[in-house]
Enzyme design. Structure first.
Site, mmCIF file in Angstrom:
data_model
loop_
_atom_site.group_PDB
_atom_site.id
_atom_site.type_symbol
_atom_site.label_atom_id
_atom_site.label_comp_id
_atom_site.label_asym_id
_atom_site.label_seq_id
_atom_site.Cartn_x
_atom_site.Cartn_y
_atom_site.Cartn_z
ATOM 1 N N CYS A 250 0.898 -1.167 0.000
ATOM 2 C CA CYS A 250 0.000 0.000 0.000
ATOM 3 C C CYS A 250 0.927 1.205 0.000
ATOM 4 C CB CYS A 250 -0.872 -0.003 1.251
ATOM 5 S SG CYS A 250 -2.101 -1.307 1.249
ATOM 6 N N CYS A 251 1.339 1.642 -1.170
ATOM 7 C CA CYS A 251 2.563 2.454 -1.230
ATOM 8 C C CYS A 251 2.362 3.961 -1.215
ATOM 9 C CB CYS A 251 3.355 2.075 -2.468
ATOM 10 S SG CYS A 251 2.543 2.604 -3.991
ATOM 11 N N GLY A 254 4.120 7.261 -1.119
ATOM 12 C CA GLY A 254 5.433 6.766 -1.536
ATOM 13 C C GLY A 254 6.596 7.101 -0.631
ATOM 14 N N GLY A 255 6.314 7.630 0.558
ATOM 15 C CA GLY A 255 7.412 7.969 1.469
ATOM 16 C C GLY A 255 8.296 6.761 1.758
ATOM 17 N N ASP A 274 -0.835 0.422 -5.252
ATOM 18 C CA ASP A 274 -1.847 1.202 -4.531
ATOM 19 C C ASP A 274 -3.125 1.194 -5.355
ATOM 20 O OD1 ASP A 274 -1.547 3.224 -1.946
ATOM 21 O OD2 ASP A 274 -3.278 3.681 -3.205
ATOM 22 N N ASP A 319 1.894 -1.489 4.748
ATOM 23 C CA ASP A 319 1.591 -0.264 5.509
ATOM 24 C C ASP A 319 0.093 -0.032 5.303
ATOM 25 O OD1 ASP A 319 1.816 2.092 6.906
ATOM 26 O OD2 ASP A 319 2.734 3.221 5.281
ATOM 27 N N CYS A 372 -0.455 3.524 11.063
ATOM 28 C CA CYS A 372 -0.292 4.750 11.857
ATOM 29 C C CYS A 372 -1.478 4.861 12.812
ATOM 30 C CB CYS A 372 -0.114 5.983 10.974
ATOM 31 S SG CYS A 372 -1.441 6.267 9.808
HETATM 32 C C1 LIG Z 1 -1.186 4.327 5.143
HETATM 33 S S1 LIG Z 1 -1.346 4.679 3.449
HETATM 34 C C2 LIG Z 1 0.219 4.182 2.826
HETATM 35 C C3 LIG Z 1 1.341 5.183 3.051
HETATM 36 C C4 LIG Z 1 2.581 4.837 2.270
HETATM 37 N N1 LIG Z 1 3.083 3.517 2.590
HETATM 38 C C5 LIG Z 1 3.707 5.835 2.501
HETATM 39 O O1 LIG Z 1 4.610 5.599 3.305
HETATM 40 O O2 LIG Z 1 3.705 6.895 1.863
HETATM 41 C C6 LIG Z 1 -2.403 3.392 2.913
HETATM 42 C C7 LIG Z 1 -2.583 3.318 1.413
HETATM 43 O O3 LIG Z 1 -3.325 2.122 1.135
HETATM 44 C C8 LIG Z 1 -4.024 2.331 -0.061
HETATM 45 N N2 LIG Z 1 -5.034 1.250 -0.153
HETATM 46 C C9 LIG Z 1 -6.197 1.120 0.521
HETATM 47 N N3 LIG Z 1 -6.813 -0.013 0.187
HETATM 48 C C10 LIG Z 1 -6.031 -0.647 -0.729
HETATM 49 C C11 LIG Z 1 -6.128 -1.855 -1.461
HETATM 50 N N4 LIG Z 1 -7.165 -2.668 -1.306
HETATM 51 N N5 LIG Z 1 -5.156 -2.167 -2.326
HETATM 52 C C12 LIG Z 1 -4.085 -1.336 -2.488
HETATM 53 N N6 LIG Z 1 -3.943 -0.185 -1.823
HETATM 54 C C13 LIG Z 1 -4.895 0.171 -0.946
HETATM 55 C C14 LIG Z 1 -4.548 3.736 0.066
HETATM 56 O O4 LIG Z 1 -4.867 4.275 -1.199
HETATM 57 C C15 LIG Z 1 -3.371 4.440 0.750
HETATM 58 O O5 LIG Z 1 -2.580 5.078 -0.210
#
Ligand SMILES: C[S@@+](CC[C@H](N)C(=O)[O-])C[C@H]1O[C@@H](n2cnc3c(N)ncnc32)[C@H](O)[C@@H]1O
Length: 433
Positions: A250-251, A254-255, A274, A319, A372
């Site tokens: 779940c990128c 992108g951090g 994502d 994540d 988080c």
């Molecule tokens: C906590 S954020 C990720 C932050 C990221 N790892 C970073 O460090 O920048 C969670 C992410 O999960 C994505 N997401 C939610 N459900 C998902 C799914 N079923 N498949 C893929 N991505 C998903 C969201 O769009 C969101 O961008």
């Protein structure tokens, strides 16, 4: 558009559950003069940060609630109370500017009401605040369900967590230490102070005062990125090695993808998935600025048959989407947007994600589960349920002194003046007998 009118509109969008604060600000900011945008941001963030305290205050000042169609008058008053309670803007300026904003909001009839309500608050502040002294939500500036969940999970730390959530978060940078050592970066750019190394991340630099990214030394050239210290631990804990295949499940934005590549540039492959296209654009922008490369995949990561090429990963970072209760100070709109039932739904999604990604991991491979969130339902309880139903998974200790050791991982709680709230658990796949 003036800042007060715009902040009333932005806050109303969040209160009306029509989107996040970021989206709401994006919708109005362009119509606000650049020199008024910092005030727009300050009023919108502040009003939402203290909304659970300001709303009951306003309730005591109004003879009857405003109609739904006048939500922007309601939020204009909330923003005005925020200014009177939490800023140094002179009282008369708050009252006059708020009264004027009613006209711009096309509610000229509300001028007298706004004037009366704010003047009454200034006269009777003490009595009104005393009347709310037993109201837990008002006192903590958190919705009741969340105060109760935090108190139940962290009885000893709850007061500090609530205090940290009501503060502004510090600006923390992640330095690419393969390009410059942290001491050298600090000596070259902050020899007179204003920045300090972070305690737990080897890459972090915390600034004393926030500033726009254009004024951060090394940002444009990709030497530093903005990333909280707690989030910086992910790449370090995943500890990917050269030549490995890695999945960032779940990128976006992108951090962590970028940090993974900075730490191990010679991976065999990094697949970054994502579900949201717009958020994947942000990952691309971040990769481009840092001159890094990953395979970006727009997909529901749980629908593995639609995007996975069948070759197992050495490392997986999950994540997971979560309640974001560890980053409330950065996203105060969470206080309004999250509802009590969301946590159970998110926990179900998190369990599903773990179960579906596990078969994609090689034997001997490791999966880092991160959120988080500070709520055990999304953290230890998810990992516990997964371990119970999986025969070839075992826990590996999370090698960091940050936060608190829990039954299954480590919980970082938001710190006043320090890192965000975050959770990590590390799982390894082994050959079951
Ligand atoms: C906590 S954020 C990720 C932050 C990221 N790892 C970073 O460090 O920048 C969670 C992410 O999960 C994505 N997401 C939610 N459900 C998902 C799914 N079923 N498949 C893929 N991505 C998903 C969201 O769009 C969101 O961008």
């Amino acid at each position: 558009m003036r800042a007060r009118e715009a902040s009333a509109k932005a806050v109303a969008r969040v209160v009306g559950q029509r989107g996040s604060l970021n989206e709401a600000l994006a919708a109005v900011a362009e119509r606000v003069a650049p020199e008024e945008r910092p005030l727009l941001s300050e009023l919108s963030y502040g009003a939402l940060r203290f909304y659970p305290a300001l709303e009951p205050l306003l309730g005591k000042l109004l003879q009857k609630p405003l109609k739904a169609k006048d939500l922007e008058v309601h939020t204009l008053l909330i923003c005005a109370l925020y200014q009177l309670c939490h800023t140094r803007i002179p009282d008369h300026a708050v009252v006059n500017e708020s009264v004027d904003a009613a006209k711009s909001l096309k509610r000229p009839w509300a001028r007298g009401l706004i004037n009366g309500v704010l003047r009454r608050f200034l006269r009777e502040r003490e009595q009104i605040e005393t009347a709310l002294s037993g109201d837990l939500a008002a006192q903590s500036a958190h919705p009741l369900w969340l105060v109760e969940a935090i108190e139940q999970a962290w009885p000893e730390q709850a007061a500090l967590i609530l205090a940290a959530n009501n503060q502004r978060a510090p600006l923390t940078l992640r330095l690419n230490i393969s390009r410059k050592a942290r001491e050298a970066y600090l000596a070259e750019n902050f020899s007179n102070g204003g920045a300090a190394p972070t305690a737990y991340s080897d890459y972090g630099v915390q600034l004393e005062h926030p500033r726009p990214v254009d004024n951060i030394p090394g940002f444009a050239g990709g030497l530093v990125s903005v990333q909280d210290e707690a989030a910086q631990l992910a790449a370090q804990l995943l500890a990917a090695r050269p030549g490995e295949r890695v999945l960032d499940a779940c990128c976006a934005p992108g951090g962590k993808t970028c940090h993974l590549l900075e730490l191990t540039p010679d991976l065999y492959q990094l697949d970054a998935v994502d579900i949201e296209r717009r958020r994947l654009d942000r990952v691309r922008e971040n990769l481009d600025r840092l001159q890094l490369n990953a395979t970006l995949i727009e997909a529901d990561v749980t629908a593995t048959s639609e995007w996975w090429d069948g070759r197992a990963f050495d490392r997986i970072l999950l994540d997971a989407p979560c309640s974001a209760t560890g980053v409330i100070r950065r996203h105060p709109d969470i206080k309004l947007l999250r509802q009590v039932g969301d946590v159970a739904k998110l926990a179900k999604l998190q369990r599903d994600m773990l179960a579906r990604l596990w078969p994609l991991l090689k034997h001997g491979g490791r999966l880092l589960y991160a959120t988080c969130s500070i709520l055990p339902a999304e953290n230890d309880e998810v990992v516990a349920a997964f371990l119970e139903s999986t025969t070839d998974a075992r826990l590996v200790p999370v090698a960091s002194p940050a936060g608190i050791k829990t039954g299954y991982g480590r919980q970082l709680l938001p710190q006043v003046g320090g890192h965000d709230g975050f959770y990590y658990a590390l799982l390894e796949k082994y050959h079951s007998p």
